[in-house]
Write a protein that holds these residues in place. Structure first.
Motif, short mmCIF file in Angstrom:
data_model
loop_
_atom_site.label_atom_id
_atom_site.label_comp_id
_atom_site.label_asym_id
_atom_site.label_seq_id
_atom_site.Cartn_x
_atom_site.Cartn_y
_atom_site.Cartn_z
N LYS A 36 0.82 -1.21 0.00
CA LYS A 36 0.00 0.00 0.00
C LYS A 36 0.86 1.26 0.00
O LYS A 36 1.95 1.28 0.56
CB LYS A 36 -0.92 0.01 1.24
N LYS A 37 0.30 2.29 -0.57
CA LYS A 37 1.03 3.57 -0.66
C LYS A 37 1.40 4.08 0.74
O LYS A 37 2.51 4.57 0.96
CB LYS A 37 0.15 4.59 -1.37
N GLU A 38 0.48 3.92 1.68
CA GLU A 38 0.72 4.43 3.05
C GLU A 38 1.91 3.76 3.71
O GLU A 38 2.47 4.28 4.66
CB GLU A 38 -0.52 4.22 3.93
N MET A 39 2.25 2.55 3.24
CA MET A 39 3.35 1.81 3.87
C MET A 39 4.69 2.06 3.19
O MET A 39 5.71 1.52 3.61
CB MET A 39 3.05 0.30 3.86
N GLN A 40 4.70 2.86 2.12
CA GLN A 40 5.99 3.14 1.47
C GLN A 40 6.80 4.09 2.34
O GLN A 40 6.24 4.98 2.99
CB GLN A 40 5.77 3.74 0.08
N SER A 43 6.16 7.72 1.41
CA SER A 43 4.78 7.80 0.92
C SER A 43 4.32 9.24 0.73
O SER A 43 3.49 9.52 -0.11
CB SER A 43 3.84 7.07 1.87
#
Lengths: 75, 438
Positions: A36-40, A43
């Motif tokens: 998920k993007k939030e976990m990059q 981000s």
């Protein structure tokens, strides 16, 4: 006494190694959340870029997350 | 029969795995925005506008547009355009005095006056900057990935040009990534009024009989019109997946800057035993600096929320050590909305040549600066971001933050009148940012 410390350090080191060995347990089909993007790590790339620029020009430190050098005359 | 059964189980498992993998791929795509309605096929855009305003000091507006183009086969082109504009007043390094003080502008033309008891601020700062960055990333061989990039930043009196590169390698089924990066930049500064000689006194037109005599003396106090610095840097990183909800990164970086590292606009007051300023001397910093840092970042998924915790320790050969802790926690709220509180704490020790002022009659040191930004300081930031995913997958967010710097006296005894004046005043700022991706 020294032996006890050595044993303790060895035990700690072994437990770290065991922890490292267990790191390899995340399988491709378990990566839904990680994708998920939030976990990059970066981000919020623009937020980070703006923050880095502000703190670079207002404080004595820079970099860490990415390159620290050069950039602008704001410092 | 047994064989067939095993075979069908394998096939079913393989099919299930493939389904899950492709589901993950779709999830990743929708989250990185590739499935959003794009303005240009294969390109994703992020934009932000930032207002930064300090109480009575600097005000800045900054706009960023970044674009990421997908060229297939996991190859990407990243482009970044930044425009910013800066106005307002900046601390000169001179100390406050019981009476009003007059200072010559850095250009040598004209002067400004600071009120009694106030921190001297130079209000001549007006600058507009444009920055362009470009990078290309692609797989090199199996498990290896490479990036090369360039950097350009230009403002009225400053030009920065840089190149950088990075190689990363995946291990342990992509659960571990090692990376090494390097960058090199070349900056040139060409300030209005030239670059003052080390510890040269600020001159005043009123002390000269004619404009010609003043101009001749002013020109004689300048070492050169322009100067340069270079920065070379190495960055090593390890990224580790700890478990399906926890990602960690550890970076080590070393950066060496050589050349002109002083600030041509900063001065130090020379005060007598009663704390009264006798003259102001232009600062002088060493011509090299090696900075090192350790940066540790964690990303956790905690029952629907996302926590980002990081810590940085930085040290350099100017004895300026700093600790930075940063926390962002993103919670989903009603509908597609989320809220993300943010807190940051920063503390630094002063550079070894930092001095809030010089004392009359003492020999001049080799290096000295009264710039509070390399003095002892604590700073904190608190704020929050509120955002939503709009129709078409476009992200919209607003971020509001408060930033305060608390400079400290590193233990210098204050003579006479300086004891009753504020020499280490707080700096307070507000940041407002609006972001939109499309």
């Amino acid at each position: 006494m020294n032996n006890k410390i050595r044993i303790l350090i060895t035990a700690l080191a072994l437990s770290q190694l065991a922890a490292c060995a267990s790191l390899d347990t995340v399988k491709p089909w378990q990566r839904g959340t990680l994708a998920k993007k939030e976990m990059q790590l970066n981000s919020a790339g623009l937020d980070n870029a703006l923050d880095d620029h502000i703190y670079f020009s207002k404080e004595g430190s820079s970099g860490g997350r990415s390159f620290a050098g050069g950039g602008c005359g704001c410092n | 029969m047994q064989l067939t059964k095993t075979g069908s189980i394998s096939a079913a498992l393989a099919a299930a795995t493939c389904t899950l993998l492709s589901a993950n791929a779709i999830a990743a795509d929708s989250n990185t925005g590739n499935s959003t309605d794009s303005l240009i096929e294969g390109w994703q855009f992020n934009s932000a506008l930032l207002y930064y305003g300090e109480t009575d000091r600097v005000k800045a507006a900054e706009a960023i547009l970044s674009a990421r183009g997908d060229f297939g086969d996991d190859k990407f082109l990243n482009l970044n355009l930044v425009l910013d504009s800066l106005t307002g007043a900046s601390a000169t390094g001179a100390v406050a005095q019981p009476d009003a003080q007059t200072f010559t502008r850095p250009s040598g033309a004209g002067s400004y006056t600071t009120a009694a008891g106030a921190t001297p601020l130079d209000d001549t700062f007006h600058d507009t900057r444009v920055q362009l960055d470009a990078s290309w990333e692609q797989p090199l061989t199996a498990n290896y990935r490479g990036t090369v990039g360039g950097h350009f930043s230009k403002e009225y009196d400053y030009l920065s040009l840089g190149i950088n590169g990075n190689i990363s390698r995946d291990f342990n089924h992509k659960n571990t990534t090692l990376s090494v990066g390097t960058s090199f930049s070349h900056d040139s500064i060409n300030p209005e009024g030239g670059i003052p000689s080390a510890f040269t006194p600020m001159l005043f037109r009123s002390n000269f009989a004619s404009e010609g005599a003043y101009q001749q003396a002013f020109d004689g106090s300048r070492r050169t019109d322009s100067d340069t610095k270079t920065t070379a840097e190495l960055l090593f990183g390890v990224t580790q997946v700890i478990n399906p909800d926890w990602l960690m990164q550890l970076n080590y970086s070393i950066a060496k800057a050589d050349g002109y590292l002083s600030d041509p606009f900063k001065v130090l007051s020379v005060v007598n035993s009663n704390g009264i300023t006798q003259q102001n001397l232009y600062e002088q910093r060493p011509d090299s600096r090696t900075k090192q840092s350790l940066y540790w970042q964690n990303k956790w998924h905690l029952s629907g929320s996302y926590l980002d915790l990081s810590y940085r320790y930085m040290w350099d050969d100017w004895s300026l050590n700093s600790h930075t802790a940063d926390a962002r926690w993103r919670f989903p709220v009603a509908g597609n909305w989320y809220i993300e509180p943010h807190a940051r704490y920063y503390t630094q020790d002063e550079a070894e040549f930092y001095q809030p002022f010089l004392s009359e009659g003492m020999p001049l040191p080799a290096f000295a600066s009264a710039d509070y930004r390399i003095g002892q300081m604590d700073a904190y930031t608190v704020g929050a971001k509120v955002g939503t995913v709009l129709e078409g997958g476009h992200d919209f967010a607003v971020r509001l933050e408060y930033y305060q710097q608390n400079p400290n006296n590193p233990g210098v005894e204050l003579p006479g009148v300086l004891q009753d004046l504020e020499l280490f005043g707080d700096v307070k700022a507000v940041m407002l940012q609006v972001s939109y991706s499309f």
